[in-house]
Motif scaffolding. Structure first.
Motif, PDB file in Angstrom:
ATOM      1  N   ALA A 130      -9.532   5.619  -2.666  1.00 34.72           N
ATOM      2  CA  ALA A 130      -8.637   4.646  -2.030  1.00 34.72           C
ATOM      3  C   ALA A 130      -8.897   3.195  -2.402  1.00 34.72           C
ATOM      4  O   ALA A 130      -8.126   2.319  -2.023  1.00 34.72           O
ATOM      5  CB  ALA A 130      -8.670   4.816  -0.514  1.00 34.72           C
ATOM      6  N   ASN A 131      -9.988   2.911  -3.104  1.00 38.40           N
ATOM      7  CA  ASN A 131     -10.113   1.615  -3.789  1.00 38.40           C
ATOM      8  C   ASN A 131     -11.059   1.786  -4.973  1.00 38.40           C
ATOM      9  O   ASN A 131     -11.608   2.878  -5.192  1.00 38.40           O
ATOM     10  CB  ASN A 131     -10.512   0.473  -2.832  1.00 38.40           C
ATOM     11  CG  ASN A 131     -12.004   0.377  -2.542  1.00 38.40           C
ATOM     12  OD1 ASN A 131     -12.774   1.283  -2.847  1.00 38.40           O
ATOM     13  ND2 ASN A 131     -12.405  -0.718  -1.928  1.00 38.40           N
TER      14      ASN A 131
ATOM     15  N   TYR B  99      -0.759   8.439   2.613  1.00 34.98           N
ATOM     16  CA  TYR B  99      -1.135   9.666   1.917  1.00 34.98           C
ATOM     17  C   TYR B  99      -0.882  10.877   2.804  1.00 34.98           C
ATOM     18  O   TYR B  99      -0.260  11.856   2.378  1.00 34.98           O
ATOM     19  CB  TYR B  99      -2.606   9.600   1.487  1.00 34.98           C
ATOM     20  CG  TYR B  99      -3.070  10.855   0.792  1.00 34.98           C
ATOM     21  CD1 TYR B  99      -2.718  11.086  -0.538  1.00 34.98           C
ATOM     22  CD2 TYR B  99      -3.825  11.812   1.462  1.00 34.98           C
ATOM     23  CE1 TYR B  99      -3.111  12.251  -1.190  1.00 34.98           C
ATOM     24  CE2 TYR B  99      -4.224  12.979   0.824  1.00 34.98           C
ATOM     25  CZ  TYR B  99      -3.872  13.197  -0.496  1.00 34.98           C
ATOM     26  OH  TYR B  99      -4.259  14.344  -1.126  1.00 34.98           O
TER      27      TYR B  99
ATOM     28  N   ARG C  29      -3.382   3.039   3.602  1.00 33.89           N
ATOM     29  CA  ARG C  29      -3.404   3.974   2.471  1.00 33.89           C
ATOM     30  C   ARG C  29      -3.563   5.407   2.957  1.00 33.89           C
ATOM     31  O   ARG C  29      -2.913   6.313   2.457  1.00 33.89           O
ATOM     32  CB  ARG C  29      -4.514   3.582   1.483  1.00 33.89           C
ATOM     33  CG  ARG C  29      -4.165   2.298   0.758  1.00 33.89           C
ATOM     34  CD  ARG C  29      -5.278   1.751  -0.131  1.00 33.89           C
ATOM     35  NE  ARG C  29      -4.988   0.336  -0.402  1.00 33.89           N
ATOM     36  CZ  ARG C  29      -5.829  -0.510  -0.994  1.00 33.89           C
ATOM     37  NH1 ARG C  29      -7.019  -0.095  -1.402  1.00 33.89           N
ATOM     38  NH2 ARG C  29      -5.475  -1.772  -1.178  1.00 33.89           N
ATOM     39  N   ARG C  30      -4.425   5.609   3.933  1.00 29.27           N
ATOM     40  CA  ARG C  30      -4.608   6.966   4.455  1.00 29.27           C
ATOM     41  C   ARG C  30      -3.324   7.446   5.133  1.00 29.27           C
ATOM     42  O   ARG C  30      -2.883   8.578   4.910  1.00 29.27           O
ATOM     43  CB  ARG C  30      -5.759   6.998   5.462  1.00 29.27           C
ATOM     44  CG  ARG C  30      -6.052   8.405   5.956  1.00 29.27           C
ATOM     45  CD  ARG C  30      -7.015   8.392   7.135  1.00 29.27           C
ATOM     46  NE  ARG C  30      -6.813   9.568   7.967  1.00 29.27           N
ATOM     47  CZ  ARG C  30      -7.681  10.573   8.052  1.00 29.27           C
ATOM     48  NH1 ARG C  30      -8.803  10.531   7.386  1.00 29.27           N
ATOM     49  NH2 ARG C  30      -7.420  11.613   8.816  1.00 29.27           N
TER      50      ARG C  30
ATOM     51  N   ASN D 284       0.810  -1.220   0.000  1.00 25.62           N
ATOM     52  CA  ASN D 284       0.000   0.000   0.000  1.00 25.62           C
ATOM     53  C   ASN D 284       0.842   1.267   0.000  1.00 25.62           C
ATOM     54  O   ASN D 284       0.508   2.246  -0.672  1.00 25.62           O
ATOM     55  CB  ASN D 284      -0.947  -0.006   1.209  1.00 25.62           C
ATOM     56  CG  ASN D 284      -2.010  -1.068   1.079  1.00 25.62           C
ATOM     57  OD1 ASN D 284      -2.743  -1.104   0.095  1.00 25.62           O
ATOM     58  ND2 ASN D 284      -2.095  -1.963   2.058  1.00 25.62           N
TER      59      ASN D 284
ATOM     60  N   VAL E 165       0.603   4.235  -2.862  1.00 25.19           N
ATOM     61  CA  VAL E 165       0.267   5.623  -2.537  1.00 25.19           C
ATOM     62  C   VAL E 165       1.394   6.556  -2.984  1.00 25.19           C
ATOM     63  O   VAL E 165       1.147   7.654  -3.498  1.00 25.19           O
ATOM     64  CB  VAL E 165      -0.043   5.776  -1.029  1.00 25.19           C
ATOM     65  CG1 VAL E 165      -0.162   7.237  -0.639  1.00 25.19           C
ATOM     66  CG2 VAL E 165      -1.334   5.029  -0.689  1.00 25.19           C
TER      67      VAL E 165
ATOM     68  N   PHE F 198      -6.743   3.913  -6.326  1.00 23.45           N
ATOM     69  CA  PHE F 198      -6.091   2.667  -5.921  1.00 23.45           C
ATOM     70  C   PHE F 198      -7.009   1.565  -6.462  1.00 23.45           C
ATOM     71  O   PHE F 198      -8.224   1.612  -6.240  1.00 23.45           O
ATOM     72  CB  PHE F 198      -5.995   2.567  -4.392  1.00 23.45           C
ATOM     73  CG  PHE F 198      -4.746   1.863  -3.938  1.00 23.45           C
ATOM     74  CD1 PHE F 198      -3.684   2.562  -3.406  1.00 23.45           C
ATOM     75  CD2 PHE F 198      -4.626   0.491  -4.068  1.00 23.45           C
ATOM     76  CE1 PHE F 198      -2.517   1.916  -2.996  1.00 23.45           C
ATOM     77  CE2 PHE F 198      -3.472  -0.173  -3.668  1.00 23.45           C
ATOM     78  CZ  PHE F 198      -2.409   0.543  -3.126  1.00 23.45           C
TER      79      PHE F 198
ATOM     80  N   GLY G 232     -11.074   7.984   1.451  1.00 23.49           N
ATOM     81  CA  GLY G 232     -10.471   6.758   1.971  1.00 23.49           C
ATOM     82  C   GLY G 232     -11.496   5.684   2.279  1.00 23.49           C
ATOM     83  O   GLY G 232     -12.680   5.782   1.933  1.00 23.49           O
TER      84      GLY G 232
ATOM     85  N   PHE H 280      -9.112  13.468  -0.913  1.00 22.48           N
ATOM     86  CA  PHE H 280      -8.786  12.057  -0.675  1.00 22.48           C
ATOM     87  C   PHE H 280     -10.010  11.374  -0.073  1.00 22.48           C
ATOM     88  O   PHE H 280     -10.480  11.756   1.004  1.00 22.48           O
ATOM     89  CB  PHE H 280      -7.599  11.951   0.288  1.00 22.48           C
ATOM     90  CG  PHE H 280      -7.296  10.525   0.720  1.00 22.48           C
ATOM     91  CD1 PHE H 280      -6.529   9.691  -0.079  1.00 22.48           C
ATOM     92  CD2 PHE H 280      -7.790  10.026   1.928  1.00 22.48           C
ATOM     93  CE1 PHE H 280      -6.256   8.376   0.313  1.00 22.48           C
ATOM     94  CE2 PHE H 280      -7.524   8.712   2.327  1.00 22.48           C
ATOM     95  CZ  PHE H 280      -6.746   7.890   1.511  1.00 22.48           C
TER      96      PHE H 280
END
Lengths: 331, 331
Positions: free
Chosen positions: A244-245, A198, A194-195, A160, A164, A273, A183, A181
């Motif tokens: 984020a996905n 970022y 991921r957060r 991840n 990122v 992502f 998430g 963003f």
């Protein structure tokens, strides 16, 4: 190493009761079940190998519990896992937790009752009583893409932090400063990782650290659309959105189009992502971190087969690649 | 009603052999298996109810064997089936045939060996030895969306004729005469039904009957892209493409863009059986028959539960709706 006697002592129950709970018998009270499972989890109790193989006849069937079968990442992963399993003479039975920890527990119980040799599991949340029971029963288990803190099982998952980083570099190259963003849940390891990557990396890439541009959904399209809407409502302008996905990006794009209209929405660059089938057809096309679901499924199955053969299995972070679909021009 | 004695007599084997084959024992020769299963299928032999329930303890687990888990139609169907099953106290174990009849057979064997109460099945092809064995074992079974000729099990599936009619009316309203049709395998009932309805109805809607505009893939994106390419190679001009399922449309759009370029491809209107997430974002947006996967999954589970309770289950064709996303203007 903890024995079943230690577990019984810690739980304050008779040895027979501990044994019945740990073998999955329903002839136990809810109270003693809870106490035995908690004690087993605390002590890291693992059922004794030979006893286990006596109890369970090999079936050459593996269980795969995914988070959300409608998420193409997991359907691709499931497909690859099954193909790899079949190459090794196993079939795979699949279950869908639908991003719901209770439903995941129900399926862990189902798999415990079915004749599966081992489990591939993409968990929802923290350790649950049923996950503790599954581990305590000695069921071989590997995690796919997501892990649970405090559980010692190999993880085969996306890198991840790398993914990122690729997004941050791309945002910088495209000249974006104001980036929204969207998430996923902080309780899911991929959401948290991921957060964190970022937030830690954005300043170094010249991206605004205004937290009003951050929000999170449920890793499903509906919750992501609501999160995107909340960011729009805060009135801080942005020129790019990072989902984020894949399902998050779908929801975010829907919300942008509904709230701003298709024309205005098309001026905002989207990066995701997970790479989805349709990103190449969007206007403008959506750039994405390709999250190698096939490799994760394949390596996870190999890891589980190693465990079944009594070999060690070492988890692995799988590299991501970045698919740059930006239309050339000033960002 | 045929008895196991009738099956043994017709197959020319001893009663014990027939019994071993029909109970799924591996202690039988391939030859006697084939003969017993064929005889059981021909005679419509169904295992005796009470004997069956003695042999199988209820587990409240249903098996669901889908054709292709990466096809969003089936992942949506699986999700709905599982939600409905949970409302009735059942869990669902899922298996993926990946549009491969051999793999479907492997999973039918797996489910036979596992403790499932009944099967929801979206078949690939014609009746196979393993499907015959599953039916002969008395496993309650319903078909989802696709059926197998000669097997008397309730089908819960899309009204393909209605969906194709909606497409034909739309094509006519949009003024299309030259339409490329990319179908699926003729051996799959949905592939055969959609093509038959299209071919039977096209002339009445003013659509060219030039068969060089017809081709078929494998209901997956790769095979559909090849089929689309073959139509392009034939050099007969067309102004619209009808993809016979969602993955087929994905493959066709990819091939159009690769072969003709994005700009030229955008002048061809696309219409699809199955509505996918991204059709609203395509340019131009893609119109589609919404094939109610959720209703099919839900009604299939209710039908199977009826069978499990000893009630009759009557299959159902589920109505489609048409999502018109055409950009207004002369077609």
């Amino acid at each position: 190493m903890a024995t079943i006697k230690d577990v019984a002592a810690r739980a304050g129950v008779a040895l027979g009761t501990a044994s019945r709970v740990l073998s999955g018998s329903s002839q136990t009270s809810a109270d003693s079940r809870a106490r035995v499972l908690a004690a087993a989890a605390e002590l890291g109790y693992v059922a004794h190998g030979p006893a286990r193989s006596l109890r369970r006849a090999r079936t050459d069937v593996l269980g795969l519990l995914v988070s959300d079968i409608r998420n193409p990442f997991f359907s691709e992963l499931a497909h690859a896992a099954e193909q790899e399993a079949r190459r090794h003479g196993f079939t795979v039975l699949l279950a869908n937790a639908n991003e719901d920890a209770e439903q995941a527990d129900a399926y862990l119980r189902t798999f415990a009752g079915q004749r599966v040799d081992g489990l591939l599991f993409s968990p929802q949340d923290n350790i649950s009583p049923q996950l503790a029971a599954t581990l305590a029963s000695g069921m071989p288990l590997v995690f796919l893409n997501r892990t649970v803190e405090g559980v010692d099982a190999p993880l085969y998952g996306t890198d991840n932090a790398q993914g990122v980083q690729q997004v941050l570099s791309w945002l910088e190259r495209r000249g974006h400063r104001d980036v929204a963003f969207i998430g996923g849940p902080e309780t899911i390891s991929t959401g948290a990782e991921r957060r964190a990557a970022y937030v830690a990396g954005r300043a170094a890439h010249g991206i605004s650290t205004d937290d009003r541009l951050l929000d999170a959904g449920d890793f499903l399209a509906g919750g992501a659309a609501e999160a995107m809407s909340r960011v729009i409502d805060r009135g801080v302008p942005f020129t790019a959105v990072f989902g984020a996905n894949g399902q998050t990006t779908l929801g975010a794009v829907r919300a942008l189009r509904e709230r701003l209209g298709a024309e205005q929405a098309a001026r905002i660059e989207i990066v995701s992502f997970d790479d989805l089938d349709w990103f190449e057809f969007a206007s403008p096309p959506i750039s994405a971190v390709r999250n190698d679901a096939s490799a994760i499924g394949r390596l996870g199955v190999r890891g589980l087969i190693d465990l079944l053969a009594g070999r060690e299995a070492v988890g692995q972070r799988i590299a991501t690649t970045f698919i740059d679909r930006a239309v050339r021009g000033t960002g």
